[in-house]
Design a protein around this motif. Sequence first.
Motif, PDB file in Angstrom:
ATOM      1  N   MET A 116       0.814  -1.213   0.000  1.00 34.33           N
ATOM      2  CA  MET A 116       0.000   0.000   0.000  1.00 34.33           C
ATOM      3  C   MET A 116       0.850   1.267   0.000  1.00 34.33           C
ATOM      4  N   GLY A 117       2.128   1.138   0.358  1.00 27.78           N
ATOM      5  CA  GLY A 117       3.007   2.290   0.339  1.00 27.78           C
ATOM      6  C   GLY A 117       2.855   3.162   1.568  1.00 27.78           C
ATOM      7  N   ASN A 118       3.719   4.138   1.654  1.00 33.86           N
ATOM      8  CA  ASN A 118       3.696   5.041   2.796  1.00 33.86           C
ATOM      9  C   ASN A 118       2.591   6.081   2.633  1.00 33.86           C
ATOM     10  N   PRO A 119       1.986   6.512   3.745  1.00 39.38           N
ATOM     11  CA  PRO A 119       0.947   7.543   3.650  1.00 39.38           C
ATOM     12  C   PRO A 119       1.542   8.877   3.204  1.00 39.38           C
ATOM     13  N   VAL A 120       0.736   9.654   2.509  1.00 40.23           N
ATOM     14  CA  VAL A 120       1.164  10.984   2.066  1.00 40.23           C
ATOM     15  C   VAL A 120       1.153  11.924   3.265  1.00 40.23           C
ATOM     16  N   THR A 121       2.257  12.582   3.496  1.00 38.54           N
ATOM     17  CA  THR A 121       2.386  13.463   4.654  1.00 38.54           C
ATOM     18  C   THR A 121       2.147  14.920   4.268  1.00 38.54           C
ATOM     19  N   ARG A 122       2.076  15.757   5.280  1.00 40.92           N
ATOM     20  CA  ARG A 122       1.936  17.199   5.043  1.00 40.92           C
ATOM     21  C   ARG A 122       3.138  17.738   4.271  1.00 40.92           C
ATOM     22  N   ILE A 123       4.331  17.231   4.606  1.00 38.27           N
ATOM     23  CA  ILE A 123       5.535  17.655   3.887  1.00 38.27           C
ATOM     24  C   ILE A 123       5.456  17.231   2.431  1.00 38.27           C
ATOM     25  N   ASP A 124       4.967  16.041   2.169  1.00 38.03           N
ATOM     26  CA  ASP A 124       4.806  15.590   0.780  1.00 38.03           C
ATOM     27  C   ASP A 124       3.904  16.539   0.004  1.00 38.03           C
ATOM     28  N   ARG A 125       2.774  16.887   0.607  1.00 35.88           N
ATOM     29  CA  ARG A 125       1.832  17.774  -0.075  1.00 35.88           C
ATOM     30  C   ARG A 125       2.433  19.161  -0.281  1.00 35.88           C
ATOM     31  N   ALA A 126       3.173  19.637   0.727  1.00 34.48           N
ATOM     32  CA  ALA A 126       3.801  20.948   0.609  1.00 34.48           C
ATOM     33  C   ALA A 126       4.874  20.939  -0.479  1.00 34.48           C
ATOM     34  N   ARG A 127       5.651  19.872  -0.546  1.00 37.06           N
ATOM     35  CA  ARG A 127       6.714  19.781  -1.554  1.00 37.06           C
ATOM     36  C   ARG A 127       6.140  19.766  -2.962  1.00 37.06           C
ATOM     37  N   VAL A 128       5.101  18.997  -3.162  1.00 41.62           N
ATOM     38  CA  VAL A 128       4.464  18.956  -4.481  1.00 41.62           C
ATOM     39  C   VAL A 128       3.929  20.338  -4.853  1.00 41.62           C
ATOM     40  N   ALA A 129       3.265  20.982  -3.898  1.00 43.02           N
ATOM     41  CA  ALA A 129       2.706  22.313  -4.167  1.00 43.02           C
ATOM     42  C   ALA A 129       3.806  23.313  -4.502  1.00 43.02           C
ATOM     43  N   LEU A 130       4.909  23.263  -3.783  1.00 41.60           N
ATOM     44  CA  LEU A 130       6.007  24.193  -4.033  1.00 41.60           C
ATOM     45  C   LEU A 130       6.609  23.966  -5.417  1.00 41.60           C
ATOM     46  N   ASN A 131       6.751  22.708  -5.786  1.00 47.18           N
ATOM     47  CA  ASN A 131       7.303  22.388  -7.103  1.00 47.18           C
ATOM     48  C   ASN A 131       6.352  22.730  -8.240  1.00 47.18           C
ATOM     49  N   MET A 132       5.060  22.838  -7.923  1.00 45.22           N
ATOM     50  CA  MET A 132       4.051  23.062  -8.971  1.00 45.22           C
ATOM     51  C   MET A 132       3.530  24.491  -8.997  1.00 45.22           C
ATOM     52  N   LYS A 133       4.189  25.412  -8.307  1.00 46.70           N
ATOM     53  CA  LYS A 133       3.617  26.756  -8.213  1.00 46.70           C
ATOM     54  C   LYS A 133       3.574  27.480  -9.545  1.00 46.70           C
ATOM     55  N   ASN A 134       4.404  27.071 -10.503  1.00 46.10           N
ATOM     56  CA  ASN A 134       4.372  27.675 -11.838  1.00 46.10           C
ATOM     57  C   ASN A 134       3.848  26.718 -12.902  1.00 46.10           C
TER      58      ASN A 134
END
Length: 201
Positions: A1-19
């Motif tokens: 099932m893999g590791n759960p998505v963390t707050r840091i994971d969500r923040a990192r994706v958002a930061l990388n996708m800001k543009n």
Amino acid sequence: MGNPVTRIDRARVALNMKNAGNKYVNTKENVFSLARGRAQYNVATICLIYNATGDTITLRRHFHKWGKFESSSYPRNIPNGQWAAFLYGEASWPDRPAFLHGESYWARPIGPESETAVLYRGKNEAGQECDWLFAWSSPCKAYTEIKEVYYFKNRWNEIGDKLDNSDLTKQDEWNGCLSYASIESTDEFPVFEAILTLKNA
């Protein structure tokens, strides 16, 4: 099932996708277009705020030393991975009272400009609530600071002094949280930008 998505994971994706997908460019151009259509109302500042904290952030307080909204009010909630944009306008002396929750007084007469601050509440990596403060003035100065909840409640004069002594850019780090603020002049309007994120994102 893999590791759960963390707050840091969500923040990192958002930061990388800001543009990503031209969303920054489109947001900025849309608010510029709105400002051009309202030039007669003395738009002072175009404001953009990006949330990369991993959670929705919520508006908690705002302070206007002088100035007025030229579009809708501050966004109350900004989802993770989203830009929020609005216009802020100048008020000309002597018709520019400062106000905070009904308390009014007169600002000093130094010409047409605006000065304001907003406070958004989010969470750090551990899930503790923190307050991100952003302030700007036109002509161009920007300021940001992060503290525990309610820290800024009775510190608006102090914030104003810090803004007066700030510059075009400012960043802060506190308790695992990061903030970036900048303001620049363009041929048309000053542009204030703010980014909220987490240290390990």
